[in-house]
Design a protein around this motif. Structure first.
Motif, mmCIF file in Angstrom:
data_model
loop_
_atom_site.group_PDB
_atom_site.id
_atom_site.type_symbol
_atom_site.label_atom_id
_atom_site.label_comp_id
_atom_site.label_asym_id
_atom_site.label_seq_id
_atom_site.Cartn_x
_atom_site.Cartn_y
_atom_site.Cartn_z
ATOM 1 N N GLU A 145 0.719 -1.333 -0.114
ATOM 2 C CA GLU A 145 -0.021 -0.053 0.211
ATOM 3 C C GLU A 145 0.767 1.304 -0.068
ATOM 4 O OE1 GLU A 145 -3.030 1.002 -0.874
ATOM 5 O OE2 GLU A 145 -3.367 -1.178 -1.316
ATOM 6 N N ALA A 183 -4.804 -7.220 -12.761
ATOM 7 C CA ALA A 183 -5.914 -6.654 -13.251
ATOM 8 C C ALA A 183 -6.296 -5.725 -12.137
ATOM 9 C CB ALA A 183 -7.228 -7.403 -13.374
ATOM 10 N N HIS A 184 -6.360 -5.983 -10.757
ATOM 11 C CA HIS A 184 -6.607 -5.180 -9.713
ATOM 12 C C HIS A 184 -5.920 -3.713 -9.874
ATOM 13 C CE1 HIS A 184 -6.622 -3.776 -5.356
ATOM 14 N NE2 HIS A 184 -7.749 -4.162 -5.437
ATOM 15 N N HIS A 187 -6.693 -1.399 -12.831
ATOM 16 C CA HIS A 187 -8.113 -0.828 -12.645
ATOM 17 C C HIS A 187 -7.797 0.427 -11.710
ATOM 18 C CE1 HIS A 187 -11.013 -3.283 -14.892
ATOM 19 N NE2 HIS A 187 -10.577 -4.375 -14.320
ATOM 20 N N ARG A 188 -7.072 0.159 -10.699
ATOM 21 C CA ARG A 188 -6.808 1.338 -9.879
ATOM 22 C C ARG A 188 -6.073 2.501 -10.614
ATOM 23 N NH1 ARG A 188 -4.378 -0.576 -4.046
ATOM 24 N NH2 ARG A 188 -4.622 1.609 -3.495
ATOM 25 N N ILE A 190 -6.168 3.235 -13.811
ATOM 26 C CA ILE A 190 -7.149 3.767 -14.640
ATOM 27 C C ILE A 190 -8.053 4.739 -13.924
ATOM 28 C CG2 ILE A 190 -9.187 3.279 -16.347
ATOM 29 C CD1 ILE A 190 -7.450 0.627 -16.957
ATOM 30 N N ALA A 191 -8.402 4.381 -12.826
ATOM 31 C CA ALA A 191 -9.460 5.207 -11.987
ATOM 32 C C ALA A 191 -8.467 6.452 -11.590
ATOM 33 C CB ALA A 191 -9.888 4.393 -10.532
ATOM 34 N N ALA A 196 -11.409 6.234 -17.198
ATOM 35 C CA ALA A 196 -12.096 5.260 -17.330
ATOM 36 C C ALA A 196 -13.271 5.449 -18.118
ATOM 37 C CB ALA A 196 -12.699 4.809 -16.006
ATOM 38 N N MET A 202 -10.599 -3.499 -20.831
ATOM 39 C CA MET A 202 -9.219 -3.649 -20.402
ATOM 40 C C MET A 202 -8.766 -5.439 -20.341
ATOM 41 S SD MET A 202 -6.687 -4.112 -17.539
ATOM 42 C CE MET A 202 -7.361 -3.834 -15.938
#
Lengths: 280, 280
Positions: A145, A183-184, A187-188, A190-191, A196, A202
């Protein structure tokens, strides 16, 4: 109009201006995509190939990291934050953390070549901690993180990206991201980049089960869009993965060379870009 | 004492009590691990094998889902929450969402057999949305978080888990988790269960590149602990993946059968448990 024509001019006697006029007559929608083939045509002209072909352009696919945003700079920032966190948490010098990161990254890329898991910062963090003899259960989440929150807060789309995606979206040319990585986190990203809304699909290497340049990942993306390979452009920064991969999969490759590397030798045609703004 | 002896009694003439006495004399630390082999010995006795062997027990490895906590119940809750979120977000009936989940899950397990990515709820969510014709970029993250936050808030360790791990930890028997699934979510589950402090290592199928029953994942876990296969027990709920897998990898398999299924036929020895409390 749902489909925009892509015109490849293959005659040395046709100037760029004449190409435009010719193509504009040939297909009503030419001016809207001229930005996509202008330089490519010049390159073709120089090759003295005498042929004119017109084909439907239905989709533009993109690599994500280092193509739609500057990954390399953000990665350095994120690595430093991770090492500093490690130093404060475990009293191990940040330099040792960075060395352990490199070693862990190398080990995973050797153990898991060609699959998305080799990029996973949870696995890299876990392995780093194991190499350093530190507690390796759960703590990897904290390092993960620290790395990603730093990176996600620092990234922004490259110049021209939002405008280009918006233009394609309005022209109803379908768009997709075809990317190595899990993928996870993609997606973060792209956000975080705020793009998006302009993207239709994707495909990550985690989903495809293979990494670029394997043609499967390109075809998976095209299948989701119901588009054939020769109806799509692919734009990416890695010559080997993106350009060679897209070519092998039958797409029209565009090489985004933001660092002005010398152009590699290739036995196929591709277009070189130095910025995505060139496409506007 | 760092190493605790594991004694397998293979004579029909030796009663369980005599086993205890014998073993207690043989190895000073026997009583501290008797809980691990009592029932196994009885089973062995019934087989009329006349042999006594003593070996070092250095590690106990566990499966995670449905072994250390009740996954099945939590999964149903989480699925329902995900479908209800989908219903409120996209005005698609929860029932259609659940059907799309099943279809997406089936597709991914067919496309990516034997690797961790087939379990990834981001990929399943993305595929669900694609099947339903809904926006599939970024939105998968919302469904993923709805699913996992529900599950992570509802789970607790099975009866006996914390006591058993604590006991092994104090006996300096090393502990590990060897689990199919992606590393990131397994670390989050371990944190939610509050058992990280008792665990030495975790190997996920994402890291191993293979799923159970492939022996590689068991060996990867043992290698991290520097323990040989015959020095370790493996406890898991799936007969095929955990028991057969652990046996094939050379570990001593314990089958946690919480649902009282009929015991499968097997051409090797394993111990059946109905609760982890039996080991205390």
């Amino acid at each position: 109009m749902n489909v925009c024509s892509y015109v490849s001019i293959r005659t040395p006697s046709v100037s760029v201006n004449r190409v435009c006029v010719f193509s504009a007559k040939k297909t009503g929608n030419f001016f809207s995509f001229l930005f996509l083939c202008k330089k490519y045509d010049i390159m073709e002209s120089a090759k003295n190939i005498c042929e004119v072909t017109a084909m439907a352009l239905k989709a533009v696919l993109f690599d994500l990291d280092n193509t739609l945003y500057d990954f390399s700079t953000a990665h350095k920032l994120a690595l430093r934050a991770m090492a500093e966190y490690g130093e404060s948490r475990f009293d191990v010098p940040a330099r040792r953390f960075l060395l352990a990161y490199q070693q862990a990254d190398k080990q995973l890329k050797e153990e898991l070549p060609y699959v998305a898991a080799c990029h996973n910062r949870v696995l890299i963090s876990q392995r780093m901690l194991e190499l350093l003899g530190l507690p390796s259960v759960v703590t990897p989440l904290e390092l993960y993180e620290t790395y990603w929150s730093t990176l996600l807060h620092s990234i922004k789309p490259r110049e021209g990206v939002v405008e280009l995606l918006s233009r394609l979206h309005h022209q109803r040319i379908r768009t997709g991201i075809c990317t190595d990585m899990t993928a996870h986190i993609q997606h973060r990203k792209i956000a975080a980049l705020g793009i998006a809304g302009y993207l239709d699909v994707m495909v990550s290497s985690e989903e495809a089960g293979v990494e670029k340049p394997n043609p499967k990942i390109f075809h998976d993306c095209l299948n989701k869009l119901h588009v054939r390979p020769n109806e799509a452009l692919f734009i990416g920064d890695s010559f080997e993965r993106d350009v060679c991969g897209a070519h092998a999969a039958g797409l029209i490759p565009f090489w985004l060379n933001t660092t002005n590397e010398p152009a590699p030798e290739a036995d196929f045609r591709y277009k070189e870009l130095h910025s995505l703004k060139e496409l506007l």
